[in-house]
Design a protein around this motif. Structure first.
Motif, short mmCIF file in Angstrom:
data_model
loop_
_atom_site.label_atom_id
_atom_site.label_comp_id
_atom_site.label_asym_id
_atom_site.label_seq_id
_atom_site.Cartn_x
_atom_site.Cartn_y
_atom_site.Cartn_z
N GLY A 612 0.82 -1.21 0.00
CA GLY A 612 0.00 0.00 0.00
C GLY A 612 0.85 1.26 0.00
N ASN A 613 1.92 1.26 0.80
CA ASN A 613 2.81 2.43 0.85
C ASN A 613 3.53 2.65 -0.48
OD1 ASN A 613 2.15 2.98 3.52
ND2 ASN A 613 3.80 1.68 4.33
N ILE A 614 3.92 1.54 -1.14
CA ILE A 614 4.59 1.66 -2.44
C ILE A 614 3.64 2.23 -3.48
CG2 ILE A 614 5.57 0.32 -4.35
CD1 ILE A 614 6.69 -1.63 -2.22
N LEU A 615 2.40 1.72 -3.47
CA LEU A 615 1.45 2.12 -4.51
C LEU A 615 0.94 3.55 -4.32
CD1 LEU A 615 -0.63 -1.18 -4.91
CD2 LEU A 615 1.25 -0.32 -6.33
N LYS A 616 1.02 4.07 -3.09
CA LYS A 616 0.61 5.46 -2.88
C LYS A 616 1.46 6.42 -3.71
CE LYS A 616 -1.19 4.90 1.83
NZ LYS A 616 -0.94 5.17 3.27
N LYS A 617 2.69 6.00 -4.00
CA LYS A 617 3.60 6.86 -4.77
C LYS A 617 3.38 6.73 -6.27
CE LYS A 617 7.09 6.33 -1.14
NZ LYS A 617 8.44 5.81 -0.80
N SER A 618 2.59 5.71 -6.67
CA SER A 618 2.32 5.50 -8.10
C SER A 618 0.84 5.20 -8.31
CB SER A 618 3.17 4.35 -8.64
OG SER A 618 4.54 4.57 -8.42
N PRO A 619 -0.03 6.17 -7.99
CA PRO A 619 -1.47 5.91 -8.03
C PRO A 619 -2.01 5.66 -9.45
CG PRO A 619 -1.04 8.24 -7.70
CD PRO A 619 0.28 7.56 -7.61
N GLU A 620 -1.23 6.03 -10.49
CA GLU A 620 -1.74 5.91 -11.86
C GLU A 620 -1.57 4.50 -12.43
OE1 GLU A 620 2.59 6.47 -12.08
OE2 GLU A 620 0.95 7.42 -10.94
N VAL A 621 -0.82 3.63 -11.76
CA VAL A 621 -0.55 2.29 -12.28
C VAL A 621 -1.80 1.42 -12.17
CG1 VAL A 621 0.86 0.22 -12.01
CG2 VAL A 621 1.87 2.49 -11.65
N ASP A 622 -2.10 0.64 -13.23
CA ASP A 622 -3.25 -0.25 -13.17
C ASP A 622 -2.79 -1.69 -13.01
OD1 ASP A 622 -2.27 -1.03 -15.60
OD2 ASP A 622 -3.87 -0.09 -16.79
N VAL A 681 11.56 -3.54 -6.79
CA VAL A 681 10.33 -3.06 -7.42
C VAL A 681 10.62 -1.83 -8.27
CG1 VAL A 681 8.01 -2.13 -7.04
CG2 VAL A 681 8.89 -3.98 -5.58
N ASN A 682 11.30 -0.86 -7.72
CA ASN A 682 11.57 0.38 -8.44
C ASN A 682 12.82 0.24 -9.31
OD1 ASN A 682 9.37 1.99 -7.48
ND2 ASN A 682 10.42 2.12 -5.49
N ALA A 683 12.71 -0.63 -10.30
CA ALA A 683 13.82 -0.84 -11.23
C ALA A 683 14.03 0.42 -12.08
CB ALA A 683 13.52 -2.03 -12.13
N GLN A 684 15.25 0.57 -12.57
CA GLN A 684 15.55 1.75 -13.38
C GLN A 684 14.81 1.72 -14.71
OE1 GLN A 684 19.79 2.13 -13.81
NE2 GLN A 684 20.08 2.79 -11.67
N GLU A 685 14.66 0.51 -15.30
CA GLU A 685 13.92 0.40 -16.56
C GLU A 685 12.45 0.66 -16.31
OE1 GLU A 685 15.86 -1.81 -15.22
OE2 GLU A 685 17.18 -2.81 -16.67
N THR A 686 11.88 1.59 -17.05
CA THR A 686 10.49 1.99 -16.82
C THR A 686 9.53 0.83 -17.02
OG1 THR A 686 10.97 4.24 -17.53
CG2 THR A 686 8.65 3.58 -17.53
N ASP A 687 9.74 0.04 -18.09
CA ASP A 687 8.79 -1.03 -18.35
C ASP A 687 8.82 -2.10 -17.27
OD1 ASP A 687 11.31 -1.81 -19.03
OD2 ASP A 687 10.75 -2.82 -20.90
N LEU A 688 10.02 -2.40 -16.75
CA LEU A 688 10.11 -3.37 -15.65
C LEU A 688 9.44 -2.84 -14.39
CD1 LEU A 688 13.77 -4.79 -15.87
CD2 LEU A 688 11.63 -5.86 -16.61
N ARG A 689 9.70 -1.55 -14.09
CA ARG A 689 9.12 -0.96 -12.88
C ARG A 689 7.59 -0.96 -12.94
NH1 ARG A 689 11.41 3.43 -13.24
NH2 ARG A 689 9.75 4.81 -13.98
N LEU A 690 7.02 -0.54 -14.08
CA LEU A 690 5.56 -0.49 -14.20
C LEU A 690 4.96 -1.89 -14.17
CD1 LEU A 690 5.13 2.31 -16.91
CD2 LEU A 690 4.76 2.47 -14.44
N ASN A 691 5.67 -2.86 -14.73
CA ASN A 691 5.16 -4.23 -14.73
C ASN A 691 5.11 -4.79 -13.31
OD1 ASN A 691 4.24 -6.24 -16.71
ND2 ASN A 691 5.87 -7.52 -15.83
N ARG A 692 6.16 -4.50 -12.55
CA ARG A 692 6.19 -4.98 -11.16
C ARG A 692 5.15 -4.25 -10.30
NH1 ARG A 692 12.85 -5.30 -10.98
NH2 ARG A 692 12.96 -7.24 -12.22
N LEU A 693 4.98 -2.97 -10.56
CA LEU A 693 3.93 -2.24 -9.83
C LEU A 693 2.55 -2.78 -10.21
CD1 LEU A 693 5.28 1.43 -10.08
CD2 LEU A 693 5.10 0.04 -8.01
#
Length: 714
Positions: A612-622, A681-693
């Protein structure tokens, strides 16, 4: 130091009966607390409060004649301020000492001690313990000042008052005598223009001595009973009345029982000093009137105890608690029977007159009865309740396959308030609803409609029964929703202890019906639909009527669940997302409780909080996962576990098996732990980070359908 029992009594004119017990307990309690605070009594001192119609008294054992001396240490000032460079007292220190009754000679004895970061001077002294006369005078003044007096009256003192400075007194009732005894000795205290002595008074007519000269504090209750014909203790008098009532009922026979009414018993206890129960009767013809009417008039107006038979039906006999014990009670019995007859005759007249008009014919008159200056008349209110009841009835009727539910609910809602304009309810407002049912049955209406007219007020109080049938539930729900939404919409909210429209009770009624009747209704939809009925009301705020009211209802629900034994964490977890189907809340709560007992619960709840704390920083991720981007073995394993476990948990959730759903999700503990141990979770590669989120969003949603599990973490 010598100890003895202490007795303090205020002898007054007749005290307000409904407040007597509270007055007696408060007077004695404050007196005891004040004496303990002054060291004149302690934990060994046993308090006995006394309260009768004409007296408030306190009996306290193990009271000292003088409190022990007490060592007192008073901080004066920092050393740097109190003493000069040569160690001599400064003017500031001497002035401070003078204020304490000391002089420069006390300076050498002053104690130095570290106070915070600086050294300070302290003056140690011994304060002589208070005498009982001093302490009781203070305690008595405090006890009188703190009495929960419902209404103060002022009265002039009698011309022979010996105390200077007293011309009038403000108190609950005129006081005529003050007793203060420590053992055998009178304690010289004063109150309400009275000087303490050892004389009191007993029963107005049956005391064998007047005044009663008390020998000592310990003989108070015995002397009052023997010489004064008074049972001074409230609880003792109450128990004696209950005993006599039961004994008299047995004497009547036929399984007769006095009506069970604790409030009436308390009030009668506060009205008599020497209870004597007598059996009276009235003409049987009055039994044709609904028993609720007869019972109410006997209880409310005459303070009588109606007698019920073994089946709970009213008999033509009743019990009277007399304050005198004559050798021949026939005159007292005859007098009470003559007094009650006109009351019962009035009830019969109202009942006969009311039945000459149907309930339906009275509905129009509700248009002339003001409900609220912003919400219109009772007629307008009835129209709103009818429409709300129709909508609820149609929804529930469709689910139950009962096409008659909505029409019956509408009819009951239309007639539910009609008895407000009857003579009987005009005389006895407590009978609203009850009389509506009788008149509906007299009019030949369906029994379920008649029951609903009575039941739509339920639950009237905590622990009251819910409406007995589906029609009653629909109308009660519609009526309470109309009240809540209407009052919230115009900003008429409860504040503190003030709740003139009983909105807290109405909210709890809605909660109980939705949960205990397991109604498949959505709270938010109910509030929204009800709010539309107020569209024409000036100043009505739909947001306040829905959003604020929804929060208010959930606050009441949370409090109710905690009172029933649920922990604050469990309640918070279940209600955090405001589940709109309140009927599901008990099952969700049971599921959370079962989940919390699992060995995996703590780790999963903590992980859920972390997610929950991680996702609060990325509320736009589905909740979207691309399997080809799952580079690390732990994330692939978590995704695979989700693909297997989440569908099963969702199916169990949809079937209403919340316990099984959470237990199924417990199997995710190992892959979740492995994920956080081995994946950034917060990988440098954007696609990896969004996929994990996205994977975490999927997991978070699956785990929080039943309750917000992170709330289980302390």
């Amino acid at each position: 130091m010598s100890r003895a029992s202490l007795l303090v009594e205020l002898f007054v004119e007749e005290l307000p009966p409904k407040a007597l017990k509270k007055l007696g307990d408060a007077f004695a309690g404050v007196l005891r607390d004040q004496l303990v605070a002054q060291g004149l009594a302690d934990a060994r001192s046993v308090l006995t409060p006394y309260a009768s119609p004409r007296r408030l008294a306190a009996y306290l054992t193990q009271v000292l004649a003088q409190a022990a001396d007490k060592a007192v240490s008073q901080k004066l000032m920092p050393v740097s301020v109190g003493l000069d460079a040569s160690g001599q007292a400064t003017p500031a220190l001497l002035k401070r000492l003078a204020g304490l009754g000391a002089d420069a000679s006390a300076v050498p004895a002053l104690r130095r001690a570290i106070d915070g970061k600086a050294e300070a001077l302290f003056f140690d002294s011994t304060v002589k313990g208070a005498t009982l006369a001093e302490g009781l005078q203070k305690a008595l003044a405090e006890a009188i000042a703190k009495l929960p007096i419902p209404k103060v009256m002022s009265y002039p003192l009698e011309s022979h008052c010996e105390l200077p400075g007293w011309s009038s007194v403000s108190f609950v009732r005129p006081a005529h005598a003050l007793v203060a005894l420590h053992g055998e000795a009178v304690v010289p205290v004063e109150a309400l223009g009275l000087r303490a002595g050892r004389e009191t008074h007993g029963h107005r007519f049956e005391a064998s001595a007047d005044p009663i000269v008390l020998r000592d504090a310990d003989s108070y209750a015995v002397q009052l009973q023997d010489e004064g014909a008074v049972i001074p203790g409230f609880e003792a008098r109450r128990a004696e009345i209950a005993r006599q009532l039961a004994e008299a009922a047995i004497g009547v026979g036929g399984g007769a029982q006095p009506i069970d009414d604790a409030a009436l018993l308390d009030e009668v206890t506060a009205l008599v000093e020497r209870p004597h129960v007598l059996v009276c009767e009235f003409e049987r013809e009055f039994l044709d009137v609904p028993q609720e009417c007869l019972i109410l008039t006997m209880k409310a107006n005459q303070k009588y105890f109606p007698l019920l038979d073994a089946q709970g039906r009213l008999t033509h006999k009743f019990l009277v608690v007399s304050n005198i014990c004559p050798e021949d009670a026939s005159a007292v019995i005859g007098g009470n029977e003559r007094v009650v007859r006109p009351r019962l005759a009035d009830a019969k007249f109202f009942f006969d007159q009311d039945r000459k008009k149907s309930l339906a014919s009275r509905v129009e008159a509700l248009g002339k009865v003001v409900y609220h200056n912003k919400l219109g008349t009772q007629g307008e209110r009835v129209a709103r309740v009818m429409r709300i009841a129709r909508a609820i009835g149609e929804q529930l009727g469709a689910l139950a396959g009962d096409a008659t539910l909505a029409p019956r609910a509408v009819q009951a809602a239309q007639l539910a308030k009609a008895d407000l304009v009857t003579d009987m309810v005009g005389e006895f407002p407590e009978l609203q609803g009850t009389m509506g049912r009788y008149y509906a049955l007299h009019d030949g209406l369906d029994a379920t409609v008649a029951d609903a007219i009575e039941d739509h007020y339920k639950p009237r109080f905590a622990g009251d029964a819910l409406p007995r049938g589906e029609v009653g539930v629909v109308v009660a729900l519609a009526d309470k929703l109309e009240t809540l939404v209407g009052m919230f919409g115009i900003g008429n909210l409860p504040t503190g202890e003030k709740d003139p429209f009983a909105l807290r009770r109405h909210a709890l009624g809605v909660i109980r019906m939705l949960i205990e009747k397991r109604l498949p209704l959505d709270l938010g939809a109910l509030l929204a639909a009800t709010a539309t009925e107020f569209g024409s009301v000036t100043g009505f705020d739909a947001q306040r009527a829905q959003g604020d009211l929804c929060g208010f209802i959930f606050d009441r629900l949370a409090g109710s669940l905690r009172e029933q034994g649920a922990s604050a964490q469990e309640v918070d977890a279940v209600l955090a997302s405001h589940p709109q189907r309140l009927a599901q809340v008990p099952q969700r709560l049971a599921a959370v409780r079962a989940f919390a007992a699992l060995p995996e619960a703590g780790a999963l709840a903590a992980a859920n909080k972390r997610i929950g704390n991680i996702l609060k920083k990325s509320p736009e991720v589905d909740a979207h996962v691309n399997p080809t981007l799952l580079r690390e073995a732990p994330e692939a394993a978590l995704y695979a576990a989700m693909q297997e476990i989440a569908p099963r948990a969702d199916a169990q959730f949809d079937a209403g098996d919340y316990t099984a759903a959470l237990q199924t999700l417990a199997a995710l503990r190992a892959p979740v732990d492995a994920f956080f141990d081995g994946v950034m979770v917060n990988a440098q590669e954007t696609d990896l980070r969004l996929n994990r989120l996205g994977l975490l969003v999927m997991l978070h949603r699956a785990m929080n359908r039943v309750a917000q599990l992170e709330r289980l973490v302390a």
